[in-house]
Design an enzyme around this catalytic site. Structure first.
Site, short mmCIF file in Angstrom:
data_model
loop_
_atom_site.label_atom_id
_atom_site.label_comp_id
_atom_site.label_asym_id
_atom_site.label_seq_id
_atom_site.Cartn_x
_atom_site.Cartn_y
_atom_site.Cartn_z
N ASP A 128 0.88 -1.26 0.02
CA ASP A 128 0.14 0.09 -0.06
C ASP A 128 0.73 1.29 -0.01
O ASP A 128 0.55 2.29 -0.57
CB ASP A 128 -0.85 0.03 1.15
CG ASP A 128 -2.31 -0.65 0.94
OD1 ASP A 128 -2.50 -1.20 -0.24
OD2 ASP A 128 -2.96 -0.82 1.87
N HIS A 170 -4.61 8.86 6.29
CA HIS A 170 -4.18 7.93 7.16
C HIS A 170 -3.08 7.46 7.76
O HIS A 170 -2.84 6.76 8.75
CB HIS A 170 -4.44 6.55 6.07
CG HIS A 170 -5.62 6.38 5.46
ND1 HIS A 170 -6.71 6.19 6.07
CD2 HIS A 170 -6.05 6.39 4.07
CE1 HIS A 170 -7.93 5.91 5.14
NE2 HIS A 170 -7.51 6.33 3.98
N GLY A 178 -2.28 3.33 4.32
CA GLY A 178 -3.13 3.70 3.09
C GLY A 178 -2.59 4.60 2.25
O GLY A 178 -3.51 5.66 2.01
N ASP A 294 -12.52 9.84 -4.28
CA ASP A 294 -12.80 8.38 -4.53
C ASP A 294 -14.07 8.18 -4.26
O ASP A 294 -14.61 6.97 -4.31
CB ASP A 294 -11.69 7.60 -3.93
CG ASP A 294 -11.55 7.80 -2.38
OD1 ASP A 294 -12.21 8.58 -1.95
OD2 ASP A 294 -10.50 7.32 -1.81
N TYR A 333 -9.07 7.72 -7.73
CA TYR A 333 -8.38 6.79 -8.39
C TYR A 333 -8.61 6.82 -10.09
O TYR A 333 -8.33 5.85 -10.64
CB TYR A 333 -8.17 5.50 -7.91
CG TYR A 333 -7.72 5.82 -6.53
CD1 TYR A 333 -6.59 5.88 -6.22
CD2 TYR A 333 -8.68 5.78 -5.28
CE1 TYR A 333 -5.84 6.09 -4.99
CE2 TYR A 333 -8.15 6.14 -4.05
CZ TYR A 333 -6.87 6.39 -4.10
OH TYR A 333 -6.22 6.72 -2.63
F1 V1D Z 1 -5.37 -2.15 -5.40
C1 V1D Z 1 -4.44 -2.03 -4.84
C2 V1D Z 1 -3.19 -2.31 -6.01
C3 V1D Z 1 -1.78 -1.97 -5.47
C4 V1D Z 1 -1.59 -1.76 -4.16
C5 V1D Z 1 -2.73 -1.08 -3.34
C6 V1D Z 1 -3.91 -1.61 -3.87
C7 V1D Z 1 -5.08 -0.98 -2.72
C8 V1D Z 1 -6.50 -0.93 -3.08
N1 V1D Z 1 -7.14 -0.73 -1.86
N2 V1D Z 1 -4.89 -0.91 -1.53
C9 V1D Z 1 -6.30 -0.81 -0.82
C10 V1D Z 1 -6.31 -0.54 0.52
N3 V1D Z 1 -5.62 -1.39 1.39
C11 V1D Z 1 -6.02 -2.64 1.64
C12 V1D Z 1 -4.84 -3.39 2.41
C13 V1D Z 1 -5.29 -4.87 2.09
N4 V1D Z 1 -4.48 -5.14 3.70
C14 V1D Z 1 -5.03 -6.10 4.69
C15 V1D Z 1 -5.15 -3.57 3.79
O1 V1D Z 1 -7.17 -2.89 1.41
C16 V1D Z 1 -5.80 0.86 1.14
C17 V1D Z 1 -6.91 2.01 0.56
C18 V1D Z 1 -5.94 3.34 0.89
C19 V1D Z 1 -7.15 4.48 0.40
C20 V1D Z 1 -6.32 5.89 0.58
C21 V1D Z 1 -7.15 6.83 0.43
O2 V1D Z 1 -8.00 7.00 -0.92
O3 V1D Z 1 -8.06 7.09 1.49
C22 V1D Z 1 -6.23 8.37 0.29
N5 V1D Z 1 -6.73 9.24 1.05
O4 V1D Z 1 -5.79 10.23 1.01
C23 V1D Z 1 -4.77 9.84 0.12
C24 V1D Z 1 -5.16 8.47 -0.30
#
Ligand code: V1D
Ligand code: CA
Length: 446
Positions: A128, A170, A178, A294, A333
């Protein structure tokens, strides 16, 4: 003119835990005129869109260049003051973050990260939050912009300050989370708290604003409200209605947990129904609004159905309270949607109506096939928010607001006699120092 302000904030962070009930305020400081015609300051750190999280990563800093070019293409630079802020210093970052974490971010490189194991876990870098080339400089740029924007508001030389590169809600004190490494929002709120009695933080990113909530969970000077998708398998998995704050901060954290597919009408009506009484009860002296895009329909991670117009209506509504307002970015995104949304919201804040035809700009081809600012929303997701569940949220939040029971008081102090030296020691640029001196009605020395 006698000025009064809060004592400076240091890295041992007195504002995270209000240890005492504060006495009645001597006087409230009002820096800004009601803004029917607000002064808007826009912050875009040059080159902030050139960083890369990695090919397979959804976060694309390039969206910030698209946004900036669209803002310029629409001529919004004529309606605002434009700023290329300096980078945040290590000392500024240490006002919230642990210094070992800052030192790690500063020294780590994609190559050195290959052989990390313990530190990778400790600081939560990886899938992430990848260690990409110049990640620390990226953090310094977006955070420098949020701090400069906050100072612009406290100096009284702008009513509204915008930094679309900020809003990384985050990041935690000692670890990344995140897609966020440094929490520019917490740092900007700490800056505002030096002059403002009560700060309202509002978060319309589809993810829960957990880092900001956690930082101020025990404080009665910062009220956080996050609207987000809440489910066990959706990041970060926090933000239930029952999270309300602790100690003196009890009832100063509000959460609005939503399900997939919420539409414009339900979102706007709930947003207004929650925010109006929150503002009238808490009576903030300034507002920080995180505008994660998003929450728009067709996002690559989010699953709401909001149009750009509805997202922007939330911004318009908050602007209408005429309080000093810091507006930040966040997630988002689908690059073309993010740029459309934030350019539109820049227009809303600057009081300029934008034509629906996207103007010629460096990234024009991103806006096809329609080349409109408000393309029709397609691929709607089923709305899983029943009328009953939304009504229940509304009732529960109103109930919690009754416990706020009037805003807390804040002790103010006389301004330090050598404000000039004090301000300079805070690592401000000469421009920032002079601006603040002027706004304080103090003599400017050369
Ligand atoms: F889809 C992915 C491909 C590559 C790397 C990461 C991701 C991805 C999508 N969604 N990662 C996530 C979220 N992480 C998880 C992890 C799985 N683990 C157990 C946790 O689901 C993180 C989403 C972060 C969102 C950031 C935000 O939009 O809120 C933001 N706010 O300010 C800047 C960004
Ligand atoms: Ca949110």
């Amino acid at each position: 003119m006698t000025r009064i302000l809060d004592p400076p904030t240091f890295s041992d962070s007195p504002f995270f835990f209000d240890r005492r009930q504060l006495a009645q305020p001597q006087r409230e400081v009002h820096h800004v005129q009601p803004h029917s015609n607000p002064v808007v300051a826009y912050y875009h750190p040059k080159g902030v869109g050139n960083y890369h999280y990695g090919e397979r990563h959804p976060m694309r800093p390039q969206r910030l260049e698209l946004t900036n070019q669209l803002v310029l293409g629409y001529g919004l630079d004529k309606a605002m003051t434009m700023h290329n802020p300096r980078r945040a210093t290590d000392e500024e970052l240490a006002n919230f973050h642990d210094s070992d974490y800052i030192a790690f971010l500063k020294r780590v490189t994609p190559k050195s990260a290959q052989s990390l194991t313990e530190e990778e876990q400790k600081y939560n870098v990886g899938d992430d939050c990848p260690v990409f080339f110049d990640v620390f400089a990226f953090c310094q740029q977006y955070t420098g912009a949020s701090l400069a924007a906050a100072r612009k508001l406290t100096s009284g030389s702008a009513d509204i300050a915008i930094n679309w590169s900020g809003g990384l809600h985050h990041a935690k004190k000692g670890e990344a989370s995140g897609f966020c490494y440094v929490n520019d929002i917490v740092l900007a709120i700490l800056e505002l708290l030096r002059y403002h009695a009560r700060i309202l933080y509002i978060d319309i990113d589809i993810h829960h604003g957990d880092g900001v909530q956690e930082a101020f969970y025990s404080s009665n000077r910062v009220l956080t409200v996050s609207f987000h998708k809440y489910s066990a398998d959706f990041f970060p998995g926090t933000g239930n209605l029952s999270e309300i704050g602790s100690d003196l901060g009890k009832y100063f954290s509000l959460n609005v947990p939503l399900q997939d597919g919420i539409d414009d009408e339900s979102y706007i009506s709930l947003f207004k129904a929650v925010m109006e009484p929150t503002i009238n009860t808490f009576r903030p002296s300034s507002i920080v609004l995180q505008c994660g895009a998003d929450s728009l329909g067709c996002d690559r991670i989010g699953s709401f159905n909001l149009s750009i117009a509805a997202h922007g209506e939330c911004v318009r509504f908050i602007k209408s309270f005429n309080l000093p307002l810091l507006v930040l970015g966040g997630g988002g995104y689908r690059q073309s949607s993010v740029a459309r949304c934030w350019a539109y919201e820049t227009g809303v804040l600057a009081g300029v109506t934008l034509p629906d035809d996207v103007p010629d700009n460096q990234y024009y081809e991103f806006y096809g096939p329609d080349y409109k600012l408000h393309p029709p929303l397609t691929g709607q997701i089923q709305n899983l928010n029943s009328k009953q569940s939304l009504e229940n949220i509304r009732v529960v939040i109103r109930e919690k607001l009754r416990y706020l029971n009037g805003a807390p008081s804040v002790q103010m102090q006389e301004i330090p006699p050598d404000l000039y030296g004090f301000l300079q020691s805070e690592d401000r640029s000469t421009e920032e120092t002079k601006e603040e001196m002027g706004a304080q009605g103090l003599e400017i020395r050369d």
